[in-house]
Write an enzyme that holds these catalytic residues in place. Structure first.
Site, PDB file in Angstrom:
ATOM      1  CG  ASN A 436      -7.417 -33.251  11.832  1.00 43.81           C
ATOM      2  OD1 ASN A 436      -6.890 -33.139  12.972  1.00 43.81           O
ATOM      3  ND2 ASN A 436      -7.197 -34.214  11.075  1.00 43.81           N
ATOM      4  CG  HIS A 467      -4.022 -37.291   5.422  1.00 44.58           C
ATOM      5  ND1 HIS A 467      -3.773 -35.813   5.330  1.00 44.58           N
ATOM      6  CD2 HIS A 467      -4.984 -37.264   6.650  1.00 44.58           C
ATOM      7  CE1 HIS A 467      -4.554 -35.231   6.102  1.00 44.58           C
ATOM      8  NE2 HIS A 467      -5.294 -35.790   6.988  1.00 44.58           N
TER       9      HIS A 467
END
Length: 581
Positions: A436, A467
């Site tokens: 990521n 998130h």
């Protein structure tokens, strides 16, 4: 530089390097056992999926829990029985599997393949985007058409893909984009980054909260929050870059901030194109506005090539790098990832981690190995989604990063992972730096390089809000912080003893590789399971071993200084002073 700020680098990497990617989150959830009798859709042949990552193929759990096996299961054939217990229970009417707010024109294909319609829509859009990207690079190249035409084409196709996949949920993206463009136009440059940040993150957080408390860990339609997360990243990054370019003195900027600073506010078309272009609106990754505009206007590759002295290499003019080699390589990786996904992920679903056999009957070593296998089996979906997204951008001619140390053209500017380095990582730092990547970079640039106080804590808070608000994320954040500190302490205390010979170094690398892979599996499991009860059940079955070991290391081993301390970003003033010296 303070120890607090040095720790922020690890915080940003942990905050970003979690298996989170923008697409159906609802399909990988493991809910509390008390709801295990709820009917469920049948498992997709594509298996569990995530995002950033939330990879894009969905999970076997489909937002519901695992049915526990009866305690009196026969011992004969226990292995096969355990495998069956990991699979889905009785399925409800098939219409639930194919319900979507997006287009239903591919419904016959989804029924034929036995794959949920929202997943079919996503893959169809990405494959169509790949073809459109080739056409875009060849027939709408900067030499053949104007930047406005390229912006318009990229925007129109991007909007169509969003509506095709998400239907009326796409309104959330358009509302956020329009609100933040209003801020971009009307707000002062001294506050533009603050207003954009709070509006974008606030809207995203409201959507995250509504998905938990309204939809209760599950939603039977495609999860629109994934693209919303990518758009939020871009909105905030652009706002900070405009603030750097128009609201701060050049000498106060770091070298990186100076390079990315935007000194003219984007037009409405440029803004829409950057946020909603067809190459990244569905699967990302996040990129910088200046790089994107250079790509649209035809300067992207040329500027990277100017960094190399080609006359010394025997060239009389600048070469013209083609992305075809990189695209073919990434498509091959995508195909391999898909094959692994179709085999490993469906064979070892995450739901097995709360199965009665795993929690109560398997011994500790079996649990440890099986946890590693299950977490490994969950990776191909991220590899598939992120590598395909990278290939789409490269096919359009975007993502050229220059020439590598071997003199080869490199197309990894937008790459979100390095699979080889992930699978061979011998430390948490190496693992997290290659997973990521774009989200880690975003967190670094907008948070821990800028905040004056508590950068580690604030980076974790920002990552958590971005998130979502599932409890499993916070288990992973807390465990990851603990394990990262313990791993650094062990490395600084003992690594130098193994550098005296190649044999000892090999032993050290093998041991640290195994420890790193097992520790990562243990740490990220709650991030995949999401809910509190299955997370506690898993960690109880593992005797909280890694938490205990990490605490003992931190408490009883001296914390020695790191050999290589991350330096604070240099400002242009400091660079100029060094040149004078």
């Amino acid at each position: 530089m303070s120890a607090e700020r040095r720790g922020a680098g690890s915080a940003a990497r942990w905050a970003a390097a979690l298996p989170r990617h923008p697409w159906p989150q609802r399909q990988r959830q493991v809910c509390a056992p008390r709801v295990c009798n709820r009917s469920r859709p049948p498992a997709s042949p594509l298996g569990p999926g995530e995002q950033g990552g939330r990879a894009h193929l969905g999970a076997a759990t489909h937002g519901h829990s695992v049915r526990r096996a009866p305690s009196g299961a026969a011992r004969a054939g226990a292995g096969a029985a355990a495998s069956r217990r990991c699979r889905m229970a009785a399925a409800p009417p098939s219409s639930l599997s194919y319900r979507t707010t997006g287009s239903t024109c591919l419904h016959p294909l989804s029924e034929l393949l036995g794959i949920p319609l929202d997943q079919v829509n996503f893959v169809a859009c990405q494959l169509f985007a790949l073809l459109a990207a080739f056409w875009f690079r060849i027939y709408l190249s900067p030499g053949k058409t104007s930047p406005d035409v390229r912006h318009a084409f990229a925007t129109i196709f991007g909007i169509y893909f969003v509506i095709f996949c998400f239907g009326w949920y796409s309104v959330h993206l358009f509302v956020l984009v329009l609100m933040c463009y209003g801020i971009m136009v009307t707000a002062s440059v001294s506050n533009i980054h603050r207003y954009s940040f709070f509006v974008a993150m606030g809207y995203l957080t409201i959507c995250h909260i509504s998905r938990i408390y309204i939809f209760h860990y599950g939603i039977l339609t495609t999860d629109f929050s994934g693209p919303l997360m990518i758009v939020t990243q871009k909105i905030i990054a652009l706002a900070f870059q405009v603030h750097d370019g128009l609201g701060r003195r050049a000498e106060d900027l770091s070298v990186e901030q100076h390079r990315l600073a935007v000194r003219v506010k984007p037009s409405f078309l440029e803004y829409l194109s950057y946020l909603l272009n067809f190459m990244s609106v569905i699967a990302g990754p996040c990129n910088n506005f200046k790089d994107y505009v250079d790509f649209i206007e035809g300067r992207h590759i040329h500027m990277k090539l100017l960094e190399v002295n080609w006359k010394q290499k025997g060239f009389h003019s600048l070469p013209e790098p083609s992305p075809m080699g990189a695209v073919i390589h990434k498509l091959c990786m995508t195909l391999v990832s898909l094959l692994l996904f179709l085999t490993l992920t469906t064979t070892f679903p995450v739901t097995c981690l709360v199965d009665d056999w795993f929690v109560h009957k398997a011994n500790f070593l079996t649990r440890l190995c099986y946890l590693y296998v299950v977490m490994q089996a969950s990776k191909p979906k991220y590899y598939f989604a992120w590598t395909l997204a990278d290939a789409v951008n490269n096919a359009a001619g975007f993502g050229f990063s220059g020439v590598d140390k071997n003199g080869n053209f490199s197309w990894d500017l937008l790459s979100n992972l390095n699979i080889w380095k992930i699978e061979t990582a011998t430390s948490f730092k190496m693992y997290l730096e290659n997973w990521n990547i774009q989200t880690a970079t975003w967190l670094k640039r907008v948070c821990y390089e800028r905040v004056p106080w508590y950068p580690t804590m604030l980076t974790f808070i920002l990552s958590a809000l971005w998130h979502g608000v599932y409890p499993g994320y916070y288990f992973t954040f807390l465990t990851g912080t603990l394990v990262t500190i313990a791993a650094r302490t062990m490395r600084n205390n003992y690594r130098h003893y193994f550098l005296s010979s190649k044999a000892l170094k090999l032993v050290y690398d093998v041991v640290t590789w195994a420890v790193t892979q097992l520790a990562v599996s243990y740490t990220v499991a709650p991030f995949v399971m999401l809910a509190v009860e299955p997370t506690i059940s898993l960690y109880k079955s593992m005797y909280f071993y890694l938490h205990i070991i990490s605490l003992l290391i931190i408490l009883f081993l001296p914390i020695k200084p790191q050999a290589h301390i991350q330096k604070q970003p240099q400002t242009l003033n400091s660079v100029n002073e060094k040149k004078k010296d």
